[in-house]
Design a protein around this motif. Structure first.
Motif, PDB file in Angstrom:
ATOM      1  N   LEU A  89       0.783  -1.196   0.080  1.00 37.54           N
ATOM      2  CA  LEU A  89       0.147  -0.012  -0.022  1.00 37.54           C
ATOM      3  C   LEU A  89       0.889   1.351  -0.132  1.00 37.54           C
ATOM      4  CD1 LEU A  89      -2.699  -1.153   2.715  1.00 37.54           C
ATOM      5  CD2 LEU A  89      -2.912  -1.065   0.100  1.00 37.54           C
ATOM      6  N   LYS A  90       1.993   1.189   0.843  1.00 34.13           N
ATOM      7  CA  LYS A  90       2.609   2.683   0.975  1.00 34.13           C
ATOM      8  C   LYS A  90       4.099   2.211   1.472  1.00 34.13           C
ATOM      9  CE  LYS A  90       2.430   6.847   3.643  1.00 34.13           C
ATOM     10  NZ  LYS A  90       1.637   7.588   4.829  1.00 34.13           N
ATOM     11  N   PHE A  91       4.938   2.998   0.868  1.00 33.08           N
ATOM     12  CA  PHE A  91       6.453   2.968   1.309  1.00 33.08           C
ATOM     13  C   PHE A  91       6.974   4.272   1.602  1.00 33.08           C
ATOM     14  CE2 PHE A  91      11.128   2.644   0.216  1.00 33.08           C
ATOM     15  CZ  PHE A  91      11.287   1.675   1.177  1.00 33.08           C
ATOM     16  N   ASN A  94      11.420   3.913   4.443  1.00 30.24           N
ATOM     17  CA  ASN A  94      12.007   2.601   4.759  1.00 30.24           C
ATOM     18  C   ASN A  94      10.855   1.777   5.640  1.00 30.24           C
ATOM     19  OD1 ASN A  94      13.853   0.685   3.941  1.00 30.24           O
ATOM     20  ND2 ASN A  94      14.446   0.434   6.154  1.00 30.24           N
ATOM     21  N   SER A  95       9.587   2.054   5.703  1.00 31.53           N
ATOM     22  CA  SER A  95       8.642   1.279   6.023  1.00 31.53           C
ATOM     23  C   SER A  95       7.675   0.894   4.949  1.00 31.53           C
ATOM     24  CB  SER A  95       7.857   2.192   7.151  1.00 31.53           C
ATOM     25  OG  SER A  95       8.729   2.091   8.412  1.00 31.53           O
ATOM     26  N   LEU A  96       7.338  -0.249   4.817  1.00 25.63           N
ATOM     27  CA  LEU A  96       6.683  -0.883   3.883  1.00 25.63           C
ATOM     28  C   LEU A  96       5.047  -1.255   4.609  1.00 25.63           C
ATOM     29  CD1 LEU A  96       6.098  -1.514   0.851  1.00 25.63           C
ATOM     30  CD2 LEU A  96       6.861  -3.827   1.451  1.00 25.63           C
ATOM     31  N   THR A  97       3.859  -0.602   4.187  1.00 22.79           N
ATOM     32  CA  THR A  97       2.519  -1.065   4.760  1.00 22.79           C
ATOM     33  C   THR A  97       1.816  -2.071   3.644  1.00 22.79           C
ATOM     34  OG1 THR A  97       2.391   1.106   5.717  1.00 22.79           O
ATOM     35  CG2 THR A  97       0.459  -0.070   5.386  1.00 22.79           C
ATOM     36  N   THR A 116      12.578  -6.969   0.990  1.00 27.20           N
ATOM     37  CA  THR A 116      12.544  -5.586   0.820  1.00 27.20           C
ATOM     38  C   THR A 116      13.521  -4.507   1.694  1.00 27.20           C
ATOM     39  OG1 THR A 116      10.914  -5.378   2.457  1.00 27.20           O
ATOM     40  CG2 THR A 116      10.162  -5.658   0.420  1.00 27.20           C
ATOM     41  N   GLY A 117      14.087  -5.297   2.777  1.00 21.95           N
ATOM     42  CA  GLY A 117      14.904  -4.546   3.536  1.00 21.95           C
ATOM     43  C   GLY A 117      14.237  -3.428   4.375  1.00 21.95           C
TER      44      GLY A 117
END
Length: 568
Positions: A89-91, A94-97, A116-117
């Motif tokens: 949904l969202k990056f 460095n946080s991927l939702t 994804t790291g």
């Protein structure tokens, strides 16, 4: 998932009896617990979503009102979105939702964090909405294995990592290109209904192949230098010793792929060029087949159902490895699996968990053999016993004694035809009078590929084809209850069957039922060829003849039947 169940019980949204019923059905059908809670009427869709959210502390999102950001989509390719059942949904920072349907599946979070790291933040959405969103956003898109190999060659530098350095091997196994390649291979294998996936190192190349409907196809050839990285990745997720490459290892991987529960049995084998690895793919959500769905003709189905209802005796299923013997046994046991019958199986390995059956895995490492397991089973007061295979004299003797003492015993043997099972038992020093007293029937079988319904075409067979099958046009017409020349079928090849002309498998069968004449012949130790002759005179249909019926029905082809049978 236990957190959800505890929440439901604590909030009195479900009773202990309802949860136990759901667990029982899950063991039998292998469906996700969330689906069963709705199917059994314990919760509706909205109630389930609310319970999942409150039990996990995860926010619910409406995928119809949210558009994934391009930066997020770049982090999760189509193969991983389909494999893990997620929508990025969202990056940011460095946080991927991501949106996912099972907030308790930690493997999804861990794997995506690796590849994804990024730190993974989960949001909750219904499984159906995620599936629709995947179709809408990614369509039929799936990363090319060739492109992934190219990406690996550009981005991944495989240094000289020692095969015994566990930490460096684990680091190599977690590299994004390696994870993506393996994920894509597994997704394609499951979608194409592969039974096995092979990872094979050679002197100058590394092959990845899989078997579909009994035929092996090559998927891709990664650089041979990658064999250590791929082997390490497989061993990491199968909980095997990453630093051990000198000895064979066996492991297991449980995965949910596009909502389907898949069990992967992993076998490693050391070779002169690295480890050869084979994954056996068991798609648990495919369910267990019934006797009426494995290709048994109606006229013999009733006979087999009579056999499996007998109070005692031995029923054998014979055929080479990969001929579907275990599937036939499971189908039979499923039909007679009732609450008033105690069934115990001993298998190597246990391929499917079946509700209501006590299943014992063989373990050669601790000397738990079929014979030892069978001795212990007899002390457990069973009504019906299934022995995965009679391999030796000791197991044969114990199985015979079990049948004599009032148990119904199912097992398998490796013989070319049904009467050959008698000769095999005699070779195992089972006395003829014990065979005639206990053996009720032998079912020989093979698997043949079925024609693709999308490109199947009828034609009139040639004289050469009929001669090869050992049958005349007149006999075919009688079997098909027709006055006209018989028609056969073949597949032209299309997109549905990968241009092979075939899609799926079915069984062909030979049923050898003992009667007084055959028992007298067994006492005299006559050759199996004489038993075959006598059984055919009584109307037994051979494997070849059953295959010809499948040809006349338009289920398979001349080539398949000739390949899997020998004229008898």
């Amino acid at each position: 998932m236990e957190r959800l169940i505890n929440y439901l019980l604590e909030k009195e949204l479900a009773t202990e009896q309802q949860i136990e019923k759901a667990r029982e059905q899950q063991r039998q059908s292998q469906q996700p617990m969330t689906s069963l809670l709705i199917e059994l009427g314990i919760l509706d869709r909205g109630g389930l979503l609310k319970a999942l959210s409150e039990a996990s502390g995860m926010e619910v999102v409406d995928l119809e009102r949210i558009s994934p950001e391009p930066a997020a989509l770049e982090k999760v390719p189509a193969s991983q979105a389909r494999l893990y059942g997620v929508i990025p949904l969202k990056f940011q920072d460095n946080s991927l939702t991501i949106a996912l349907s099972d907030p308790f599946n930690l493997r999804v979070v861990d794997d995506l964090g690796f590849t994804t790291g990024a730190e993974i933040i989960g949001k909750l959405a219904p499984r159906e909405d995620i599936h629709k969103a995947i179709q809408k956003i990614y369509g039929s898109q799936l990363e090319s294995l060739g492109d992934l190999v190219g990406e690996i060659e550009k981005k991944l530098t495989v240094s000289s990592v020692s095969e015994t350095d566990a930490e460096k091997l684990k680091d190599l196994a977690s590299q994004t290109p390696v994870v993506k390649l393996l994920d894509t291979v597994l997704l394609q294998a499951v979608n194409d209904k592969a039974s096995d996936v092979h990872f094979e190192p050679f002197e100058n190349e590394y092959r990845i192949r899989y078997r579909v409907d009994g035929v092996i196809y090559e998927l891709v050839k990664p650089p041979s230098s990658l064999h250590l990285a791929i082997a390490s990745r497989i061993k990491v997720i199968a909980n095997l010793d990453v630093a051990e490459s000198r000895l064979p290892q066996d492991g297991r991987i449980m995965m949910t792929i596009e909502g389907r529960n898949v069990d992967l049995r992993v076998s490693t084998l050391p070779t002169i060029y690295g480890e050869s690895i084979v994954m056996r793919v068991l798609d648990k959500s495919a369910g267990h087949l019934g006797l009426d769905r494995i290709g048994i003709h109606e006229d013999t189905l009733g006979l087999i159902r009579e056999f499996i209802q007998l109070p005692n005796g031995i029923i054998l299923v014979t055929g080479p490895t990969g001929s579907g013997k275990t599937t036939t046994l499971y189908s039979a046991l499923k039909e007679i699996n009732t609450v008033d019958t105690k069934i115990i199986t001993t298998e190597d390995p246990v391929e499917y968990d079946i509700s209501g059956l006590i299943q014992v895995p063989i373990n050669p490492k601790i000397d738990l053999t079929f014979a030892k397991s069978l001795r212990a089973i007899l002390r457990q007061d069973p009504d019906i016993i299934m022995v995965g295979e009679i391999r030796d004299e000791e197991t044969a003797q114990i199985a015979t004694q079990a049948a004599l003492t009032g148990h119904l015993v199912f097992s398998t043997l490796h013989t070319n035809d049904a009467p050959g099972a008698v000769t095999r038992l005699l070779d195992m020093e089972v006395e003829p009078f014990l065979i005639t007293s206990t053996l009720r029937a032998v079912i020989a079988q093979r698997l043949v590929r079925t024609l693709c319904q999308g490109c199947k075409q009828e034609y009139f067979p040639t004289d050469g084809e009929l001669k090869d099958l050992g049958v005349t046009r007149e006999k075919c017409a009688v079997w098909k209850h027709s006055d006209v020349s018989p028609r056969f079928s073949r597949g032209k090849g299309c997109g549905q069957c990968n241009q092979s002309g075939y899609k799926g498998l079915t069984g062909i069968y030979e049923i050898f039922e003992l009667n007084e004449e055959l028992r007298a012949m067994i006492i005299e130790r006559v050759p199996s060829s004489e038993l075959m002759r006598a059984a055919r005179q009584r109307g037994m249909r051979t494997l070849r003849e059953d295959g010809i019926l499948k040809i006349l029905e338009g289920s398979t082809t001349v080539e398949e039947v000739l390949k899997e049978t020998q004229l008898s």
